[in-house]
Write a protein that holds these residues in place. Structure first.
Motif, short mmCIF file in Angstrom:
data_model
loop_
_atom_site.label_atom_id
_atom_site.label_comp_id
_atom_site.label_asym_id
_atom_site.label_seq_id
_atom_site.Cartn_x
_atom_site.Cartn_y
_atom_site.Cartn_z
N ALA A 195 46.32 35.09 40.67
CA ALA A 195 46.74 34.91 39.28
C ALA A 195 46.28 36.08 38.42
CB ALA A 195 46.18 33.60 38.74
N ARG A 196 46.95 36.28 37.29
CA ARG A 196 46.72 37.46 36.46
C ARG A 196 45.26 37.61 36.02
NH1 ARG A 196 51.80 38.34 32.30
NH2 ARG A 196 53.42 38.60 33.91
N LYS A 197 44.66 36.54 35.55
CA LYS A 197 43.30 36.67 35.03
C LYS A 197 42.30 36.99 36.14
CE LYS A 197 43.51 34.42 30.55
NZ LYS A 197 44.95 34.60 30.39
N MET A 250 46.64 47.42 42.37
CA MET A 250 47.01 46.37 41.44
C MET A 250 48.35 45.73 41.81
SD MET A 250 47.69 46.90 37.35
CE MET A 250 48.99 48.13 37.66
N THR A 280 48.19 41.75 42.36
CA THR A 280 48.83 40.82 41.42
C THR A 280 49.93 39.99 42.06
OG1 THR A 280 50.31 42.59 40.66
CG2 THR A 280 48.30 42.21 39.38
N ARG A 281 50.30 40.33 43.27
CA ARG A 281 51.25 39.52 44.02
C ARG A 281 50.54 38.53 44.94
NH1 ARG A 281 53.87 43.52 41.98
NH2 ARG A 281 56.17 43.59 41.88
N ALA A 320 43.09 38.77 38.79
CA ALA A 320 43.37 40.18 39.08
C ALA A 320 42.75 41.08 38.02
CB ALA A 320 44.87 40.41 39.17
N MET A 321 42.93 40.74 36.76
CA MET A 321 42.38 41.56 35.69
C MET A 321 40.86 41.59 35.73
SD MET A 321 44.61 43.19 33.95
CE MET A 321 43.95 43.57 32.33
#
Length: 280
Positions: free
Chosen positions: A174-176, A166, A170-171, A178-179
Motif C-alpha cells: 500500500a502507498r503509505k 519504487m 508500489t505494485r 511504500a512511502m
C-alpha cells in the motif's frame, strides 16, 4: 539450460574470482538462478544484469522449466546497483548521463522480463535486499524470506531517491507503507515485509531456498498452460479499470475453458482422479 555439476555455494562462501555472475541449476522442472557475487554483495552490476537477462531469456523459451527461483550466495541477497561502477562514469564528457540512462533502462528491462516470464518466479531471500535488490524481490511473483532477511530502499540517505525500485514496490504494498520505506530508508524485518505484502512467507534462517523450491514444485504440478495464461492475465488486468478488467478477465476465462487442460482438469475433478496435463 545445463545444470552445474555441483550445488550452489553456501551462504557463507564467497564465489571464486572469475566465477560466473549467476549459477544455474535445473531439477524437477525448477530452475534456480543464484546471484554469485557475494564479495560484491550481489550488486546488480552491468555484468550481473546481462547474465540475468540472458538466463531469463533462455528460460522463457524452455518448456522444461515450470518455475524459477532467484537466490543469492553469501550473507546479502542483493545490495542494489553497483555504486562504484556508476560513479566511475561521473568523469565522462556528459557527466555519466548516457551510462546512467543505459543502466537504469537495462535494470528496468530485466525487472519487466521477470514479470513477463511465462513461468512464475520466486525470490529466496536469505539476507538484506537493498534498493534495486528490494526491487528485484518485489518484481518476483512470490517471495520466501529468511527470518534474518531485511528490506530497505535507502537511496534517500545518499541523495538518490529509489525511483525505479519504487515502481515495483508500489505494485506490492500500500502507498503509505511504500512511502514510509522510500522516505525514511529504514530497514524493515522479514516479518514486517510479510505483514505489508512484500513477501509471502518467512521461514527459519537457512530454509528459505528449500522452501522456495518446494513452493516451485507445488506450482510445477499444475498445468503449465494455465499458469502461463493466469500469470499474464494477472498483471494485465491489474493495470486496468474495474470494468475493463472484468471484460478482459471474462475473455481470458472463455479462452481458458476452450483449452484441452481445462477440459481435462474439470473432468478429473468430477471423476475424482488426478489430472493428466497436456500443457495446452
Amino acid at each position: 539450460m545445463a545444470a552445474p555439476t555441483s550445488a550452489p555455494p553456501s551462504a557463507s562462501r564467497a564465489a571464486p574470482q572469475g566465477a560466473a555472475p549467476i549459477l544455474q541449476e535445473l531439477s524437477d522442472g525448477i530452475a534456480v538462478l543464484t546471484l554469485n557475487r557475494a564479495e560484491q554483495r550481489n550488486t546488480l552490476s552491468e555484468a550481473m544484469l546481462a547474465a540475468l537477462a540472458e538466463a531469463l531469456a533462455a528460460i522463457a523459451q524452455d518448456d522444461k522449466v515450470r518455475a524459477v527461483v532467484i537466490a543469492s550466495s553469501g550473507p546479502v541477497f542483493c545490495a542494489g546497483h553497483d555504486l562504484k561502477e556508476l560513479m566511475a562514469h561521473r568523469n565522462d564528457r556528459d557527466r555519466g548521463r548516457t551510462y546512467f540512462q543505459h543502466m537504469m533502462e537495462t535494470c528496468s528491462a530485466v525487472m519487466q522480463s521477470i514479470v513477463r516470464l511465462p513461468q512464475p518466479v520466486i525470490a529466496a531471500v536469505q539476507g538484506i535486499a537493498t534498493a534495486a535488490g528490494c526491487q528485484l524481490v518485489a518484481s518476483c511473483d512470490l517471495a520466501v524470506a529468511s527470518s534474518r532477511a531485511g528490506f530497505c530502499t535507502p537511496g534517500v540517505d545518499i541523495g538518490l531517491f529509489c525511483s525505479t525500485p519504487m515502481v515495483a514496490l508500489t505494485r506490492n504494498v500500500a502507498r503509505k507503507h511504500a512511502m514510509d520505506m522510500l522516505l525514511t530508508g529504514e530497514t524493515i524485518s522479514a516479518e514486517h515485509a510479510a505483514r505489508i505484502g512484500l513477501v509471502n512467507r518467512v521461514v527459519p534462517a537457512g530454509d528459505e531456498r528449500e522452501e522456495a523450491v518446494k513452493l516451485g514444485r507445488q506450482i510445477a504440478g499444475k498445468s503449465a498452460m494455465t499458469v502461463r495464461l493466469g500469470k499474464e492475465a494477472f498483471y494485465r488486468q491489474s493495470e486496468m479499470g474495474l470494468a475493463d478488467a472484468y471484460r478482459f478477465a471474462s475473455q481470458v476465462m472463455v479462452e481458458n475453458m476452450l483449452r484441452n487442460d481445462a477440459a481435462e482438469g474439470i473432468s478429473a475433478f468430477l471423476e475424482k482422479r488426478p489430472p493428466r496435463w497436456e500443457d495446452r
